[in-house]
Motif scaffolding. Structure first.
Motif, PDB file in Angstrom:
ATOM      1  N   TRP A  57       0.846  -1.211   0.000  1.00  0.00           N
ATOM      2  CA  TRP A  57       0.000   0.000   0.000  1.00  0.00           C
ATOM      3  C   TRP A  57       0.876   1.253   0.000  1.00  0.00           C
ATOM      4  O   TRP A  57       1.643   1.452   0.938  1.00  0.00           O
ATOM      5  CB  TRP A  57      -0.904   0.015   1.228  1.00  0.00           C
ATOM      6  CG  TRP A  57      -1.810  -1.178   1.351  1.00  0.00           C
ATOM      7  CD1 TRP A  57      -1.686  -2.214   2.233  1.00  0.00           C
ATOM      8  CD2 TRP A  57      -2.962  -1.458   0.548  1.00  0.00           C
ATOM      9  NE1 TRP A  57      -2.690  -3.131   2.035  1.00  0.00           N
ATOM     10  CE2 TRP A  57      -3.495  -2.700   1.007  1.00  0.00           C
ATOM     11  CE3 TRP A  57      -3.602  -0.803  -0.506  1.00  0.00           C
ATOM     12  CZ2 TRP A  57      -4.628  -3.287   0.444  1.00  0.00           C
ATOM     13  CZ3 TRP A  57      -4.727  -1.385  -1.062  1.00  0.00           C
ATOM     14  CH2 TRP A  57      -5.234  -2.613  -0.594  1.00  0.00           C
ATOM     15  N   LYS A  59       2.254   4.664   0.896  1.00  0.00           N
ATOM     16  CA  LYS A  59       2.079   5.438   2.149  1.00  0.00           C
ATOM     17  C   LYS A  59       1.248   6.697   1.912  1.00  0.00           C
ATOM     18  O   LYS A  59       1.416   7.393   0.925  1.00  0.00           O
ATOM     19  CB  LYS A  59       3.452   5.852   2.688  1.00  0.00           C
ATOM     20  CG  LYS A  59       4.184   4.720   3.372  1.00  0.00           C
ATOM     21  CD  LYS A  59       4.689   5.127   4.774  1.00  0.00           C
ATOM     22  CE  LYS A  59       4.936   3.908   5.639  1.00  0.00           C
ATOM     23  NZ  LYS A  59       6.007   3.028   5.113  1.00  0.00           N
ATOM     24  N   GLY A  60       0.341   6.963   2.842  1.00  0.00           N
ATOM     25  CA  GLY A  60      -0.451   8.191   2.776  1.00  0.00           C
ATOM     26  C   GLY A  60      -1.680   8.091   1.900  1.00  0.00           C
ATOM     27  O   GLY A  60      -2.551   8.954   1.944  1.00  0.00           O
ATOM     28  N   GLU A  63      -5.821   4.000   4.318  1.00  0.00           N
ATOM     29  CA  GLU A  63      -5.966   3.814   5.751  1.00  0.00           C
ATOM     30  C   GLU A  63      -6.454   2.383   5.991  1.00  0.00           C
ATOM     31  O   GLU A  63      -7.521   1.995   5.494  1.00  0.00           O
ATOM     32  CB  GLU A  63      -6.998   4.808   6.311  1.00  0.00           C
ATOM     33  CG  GLU A  63      -7.164   4.720   7.822  1.00  0.00           C
ATOM     34  CD  GLU A  63      -8.197   5.727   8.310  1.00  0.00           C
ATOM     35  OE1 GLU A  63      -7.806   6.769   8.861  1.00  0.00           O
ATOM     36  OE2 GLU A  63      -9.404   5.473   8.094  1.00  0.00           O
TER      37      GLU A  63
END
Lengths: 317, 317
Positions: A57, A59-60, A63
């Protein structure tokens, strides 16, 4: 093999139903994370827990909530569908670079739509990656048939032995996925030309929309790539009665050839498990609509009818 | 009025779905007791709590569990279907004597079947009392139509103004309930003769089984009698194409008359709410199978298809 029609439906519609056993259902669903996009409350798909773990995934962008078992794409509140599509593409690009998933080796350069509960396009995602997110996908299936004194005969396709998914299995006369922005009937006309060399005028004038079949498939080894991926599907179903002079012919490399089957020959091939799973369901629907499968001759008639018209847990078009 | 097809489906399939809102679903279901028969684990129907309270349950025959919200017929472990049927008849006889329920004033002397999860007949119950228990019921619907150069025209019935249920509303060409022991097609042939004076040979040779529609109705004022009673239903659907010389005629007192409607006239009558609710669903299914309602012209296409093929929470045949 001697598969019943319900066996074939069970192979295609594999996700459990809450009403059958609420405890088992909840245990089963715990194997998945819900796929969401920020700003939209609906679950848009189901991602197997091990896929969530393996996924690189970015980053950022995402979630991951292990308690709620959700994976949420963090798009801006006012993002456009194109912008969300870009975020999904960046996510998949990383996975392709790291060769994380086998299914992504079959990259199609074709976008599949993701709709919200209001039926508006939220985003699109590359077809080969759609199964990783377990989103709803859409396709078209056409049965071309001839009516004679001896009853109905149906044009059956044999999938190419080199095809990545379900090689060498039997298939409906025409079938294919619907990309973002395409209407079902236009998709059908395109596929009928590409896959079966059917004349466009003939298809436009005579192919009849006769319903759809819906079910939740879980990918097995025959589909190629990772198993256990969820595939909630809708196939728009069309019938095309032709006279014996119309003969479908392979055009692209997807189909090895076509053969005219009697109803009994189709039944035997179904019982032998020779058809690609969702083609079985389309043929069972054809048989139900054409007075071939009835309550009187099929003990699982009602269960079959309900299962091949599944109401999905994710938003549909 | 200008009812959409989904409005009409919503009027017919009214029981909530767990997946839409688990909290609301559980609250809603708490308004009902589950109907069970000892020796069979399945919920066979749903009885509204106020019906449970009013019912003069014969002592020793029933176990009411307010915590589990179940109403269980205490049949002997080795009871036959006939014996269970007798116990249900005794129960209803008391309610008739005390005139507890309006629906029982329409006593039909006709038995409806109750099947267990193994599809075996568990018991039968008088038709007018079946709704009190909220059991699954079965019927047949036939659309007789003519194909001409100007398209399809359909024979529409007008229900008698003196009929107890849905007086004066529009109806399918032929429709009726299936009693214990009757097969759907034989039921259809009988009703086609009784209600529409159709020649038996014509129906046997040309009526085609084309599927079924399933939904969970909740009785409203138009149905007559108590409202809020649950009616999970299956209607086996048949098409019969005839030439213009075939004209249905009323035979019994159920139907006032028949009229040939164009597709547009049927659409208008549907939008005006002129059809009995479950007839609307049968006509919507006809339109879907006949290339009249398509994904391209109906925004709720998928929701409609799933809702009119509901998978029931109670055992079905």
């Amino acid at each position: 093999m001697n598969k019943s029609y319900l066996d074939l439906v069970n192979e295609c519609d594999r996700f459990p139903y809450y009403y059958d056993d609420p405890v088992y259902y909840k245990q089963y669903v715990a194997n998945y994370h819900r796929f969401k996009i920020s700003g939209c409350n609906a679950r848009l798909g189901y991602i197997p827990n091990d896929v969530v773990k393996k996924f690189p995934w970015p980053k950022g962008l995402w979630e991951i909530d292990e308690d709620k078992r959700t994976v949420t794409l963090l798009a801006a509140h006012d993002a456009t569908a194109e912008q969300r599509t870009d975020l999904l593409a960046r996510t998949l690009a990383d996975a392709v670079k790291e060769d994380t998933f086998q299914v992504l080796r079959g990259w199609r350069n074709e976008l599949y739509p993701i709709y919200g509960p209001d039926k508006k396009l939220l985003a699109s995602v590359e077809r080969s990656g759609s199964n990783l997110f377990g989103i709803m996908t859409y396709g078209v299936h056409l049965t071309v048939y001839v009516k004679g004194e001896d009853g109905i005969r149906m044009w059956v396709a044999r999938r190419s032995r080199t095809k990545q998914t379900y090689p060498g299995m039997l298939d409906n006369t025409v079938g294919g996925g619907i990309s973002t922005g395409e209407q079902p009937f236009e998709s059908l006309v395109r596929e009928a030309i590409e896959e079966a060399s059917l004349p466009e005028d003939l298809v436009r004038a005579n192919a009849k929309s006769v319903g759809c079949v819906t079910y939740t498939y879980i990918r097995d080894a025959r589909a190629g790539g990772e198993t256990g991926l969820l595939q909630p599907e809708c196939e728009y179903v069309y019938d095309l009665e032709v006279d014996p002079s119309v003969v479908p012919k392979p055009c692209d490399t997807e189909v090895e050839g076509f053969q005219l089957y009697t109803v009994d020959e189709v039944k035997t091939a179904l019982a032998n498990g020779e058809f690609k799973p969702n083609c079985s369901v389309v043929l069972i629907d054809f048989f139900i609509r054409h007075n071939i499968i009835t309550q009187e001759n099929e003990k699982d008639y009602l269960e079959i009818q309900a299962r091949i018209h599944r109401r999905h847990e994710v938003p549909t078009l």
